[in-house]
Design a protein around this motif. Structure first.
Motif, short mmCIF file in Angstrom:
data_model
loop_
_atom_site.label_atom_id
_atom_site.label_comp_id
_atom_site.label_asym_id
_atom_site.label_seq_id
_atom_site.Cartn_x
_atom_site.Cartn_y
_atom_site.Cartn_z
N UNK A 38 0.81 -0.91 0.02
CA UNK A 38 -0.17 0.10 -0.01
C UNK A 38 0.71 1.32 0.00
N UNK A 39 2.24 1.19 0.88
CA UNK A 39 2.86 2.40 0.64
C UNK A 39 3.96 2.49 -0.61
N UNK A 40 3.86 1.59 -1.41
CA UNK A 40 4.68 1.67 -2.52
C UNK A 40 4.48 2.90 -3.51
N UNK A 41 5.63 3.25 -4.09
CA UNK A 41 5.70 4.55 -4.94
C UNK A 41 4.88 4.35 -6.14
N UNK A 42 4.57 3.12 -6.41
CA UNK A 42 3.96 3.04 -7.60
C UNK A 42 2.42 2.89 -7.49
N UNK A 43 2.00 2.84 -6.33
CA UNK A 43 0.37 3.01 -6.11
C UNK A 43 0.01 4.32 -5.37
N UNK A 44 1.03 4.94 -4.69
CA UNK A 44 0.68 6.07 -3.97
C UNK A 44 0.20 7.06 -4.81
#
Length: 456
Positions: free
Chosen positions: A133-139
């Protein structure tokens, strides 16, 4: 008057009863309503008379859910681009998708109009359940995202990237020696070498064994991320209520996968970070991305530790998967095209007759550079790109692009576009060489603009 009204009412009731007792009329009614509702869903979201981009016909209720393949979906997306155009519209239940099939459109929307296309989709349930959830790709495009991206770019921007070259050279020389000594284990040796390079750069951790556990943990986390992030691949992403089903029910292997991924992600993020902190306390820490930002905090900085942890984990997980993909692609093509391999070897022998090459030799090796470019074009590390989210209604060349749509750049399709690259399905590094064969032809579109530009 009352009697007439009652008589008319009874007549209408009798007629209605007769109509619905006739199966033929009932079937026609159901079909008509279905067509009307489907058309309404398909064309309701228009603005100023503009129509949505074309796409495969959606099924009733579920939309195009069954049209999107789970594996190698970029091939299907490319076929749709040829059939429907540069922008393809899809719908999965209530989720709208815009698939971009050309660099021209991707550059216009994702770059020039980036202010409204730079957001990410609401974190899909599977990504959240799998621990990303805290990955750059989905933030989303918020302050937390901008902080993590700034930290990443400060350590990997082009002007400072040469500081990592000694690590790359050291570990690559070890790999070449392993290729000679045990060629049968080339696959694992390559994986562990890439893991060793990135572990050193990100965490300052030096891999000393052939089968290091931290490489395994990171490689598995990267694989789990690749599986979790695929748009439309998981039923829970379109029916979030499925996240509450127990794992003992049939067909819930996806949830077992998510729980296992979360545990592995926690070990990678927390464990590697604490390892660096402990090494710093003991005075044994090697320079790294994590130690750099922790030192900044010791000197008065206020970077949240969770931001450093998440950013470092992304750098490691993403770096391993994409780099391995490129190297495997290179090795595959060299085994299939011996003439290309021999031409590259001749260039290398000419410039480095009695030594291994260094980064200083790169400009003197244009054909090998062309091979690297062609490998990236032939098999981009993230073929379907990273999904963006359109923040408000937009239009492009007479087509309506609705707010909230997932925008998916089909990088593989752009890199295999026949209008951009002649015989695009043929591996041919010479397409990037000039007529004299002694330099890169700058007039040919560089696929790295697609691979490293619109895919992020």
């Amino acid at each position: 008057m009352d009697n007439i009204t009652q008589t008319q009412s009874d007549s209408v009731a009798d007629s209605a009863q007769h109509l619905f007792s006739n199966k033929t009329y009932l079937d026609l009614l159901v079909v008509g309503v279905t067509i009307a509702v489907t058309a309404l869903i398909r064309y309701a979201s228009t603005s100023n008379g503009l129509k949505l981009p074309p796409g495969p016909t959606p099924a009733f209720i579920v939309g195009n859910m069954n049209d999107i393949p789970v594996f190698e979906e970029w091939h299907t997306l490319s076929q749709w681009a040829k059939r429907f155009g540069e922008i393809v519209y899809l719908r999965v239940f209530g989720t709208k998708m815009l698939v971009i099939g050309s660099y021209r459109v991707a550059n216009e929307l994702l770059d020039k109009r980036g202010a409204i296309y730079s957001d990410r989709p609401i974190t899909p349930p599977m990504m959240e359940m799998a621990g990303f959830a805290n990955s750059l790709t989905v933030m989303g495009n918020n302050s937390d995202y901008r902080l993590r991206r700034r930290l990443f770019e400060q350590h990997f921007r082009y002007s400072v990237i040469d500081r990592h070259q000694p690590t790359q050279i050291r570990e690559t020389h070890k790999l070449l020696r392993k290729y000679l000594e045990s060629p049968e284990s080339w696959l694992l040796d390559t994986k562990y070498t890439i893991g060793a390079i990135i572990l050193d750069i990100v965490y300052g951790y030096r891999v000393t064994s052939d089968r290091d556990e931290w490489v395994e943990i990171g490689e598995r986390a990267g694989t789990n991320f690749q599986r979790s992030v695929k748009p439309g691949a998981w039923a829970v992403d379109v029916l979030p209520i499925l996240r509450y089903v127990p794992t003992w029910l049939p067909f819930t292997g996806w949830k077992t996968f998510a729980l296992d991924s979360t545990e592995r992600r926690k070990i990678q993020v927390d464990g590697a970070f604490e390892m660096v902190k402990q090494a710093m306390k003991e005075g044994t820490a090697h320079p790294s991305m994590v130690s750099r930002y922790l030192e900044e905090n010791e000197n008065g900085g206020d970077i949240p530790e969770v931001a450093i942890m998440d950013m470092a984990s992304d750098a490691y997980g993403g770096g391993v998967e994409t780099t391995l993909s490129s190297i495997y692609g290179f090795l595959l093509q060299m085994t299939k095209h011996r003439s290309i391999q021999q031409k590259a070897q001749a260039e290398l022998d000419r410039i480095c007759p009695d030594r291994l090459p260094t980064f200083d030799d790169r400009k003197k090796l244009p054909y090998i550079e062309a091979i690297a470019i062609e490998v990236g074009r032939w098999h981009p590390g993230v073929p379907q790109g990273i999904a963006h989210r359109l923040e408000k209604d937009d239009s492009f060349e007479g087509q309506f692009l609705p707010e909230g749509s997932l925008v998916i750049p089909n990088i593989w399709g752009m890199c295999h576009d026949e209008e951009t690259y002649e015989n695009a399905n043929v591996f041919n590094p010479d397409r990037f060489m000039n007529a004299a064969g002694d330099a890169i032809d700058l007039s040919v579109h560089d696929p790295r603009q697609m691979v490293f530009g619109v895919s992020h």
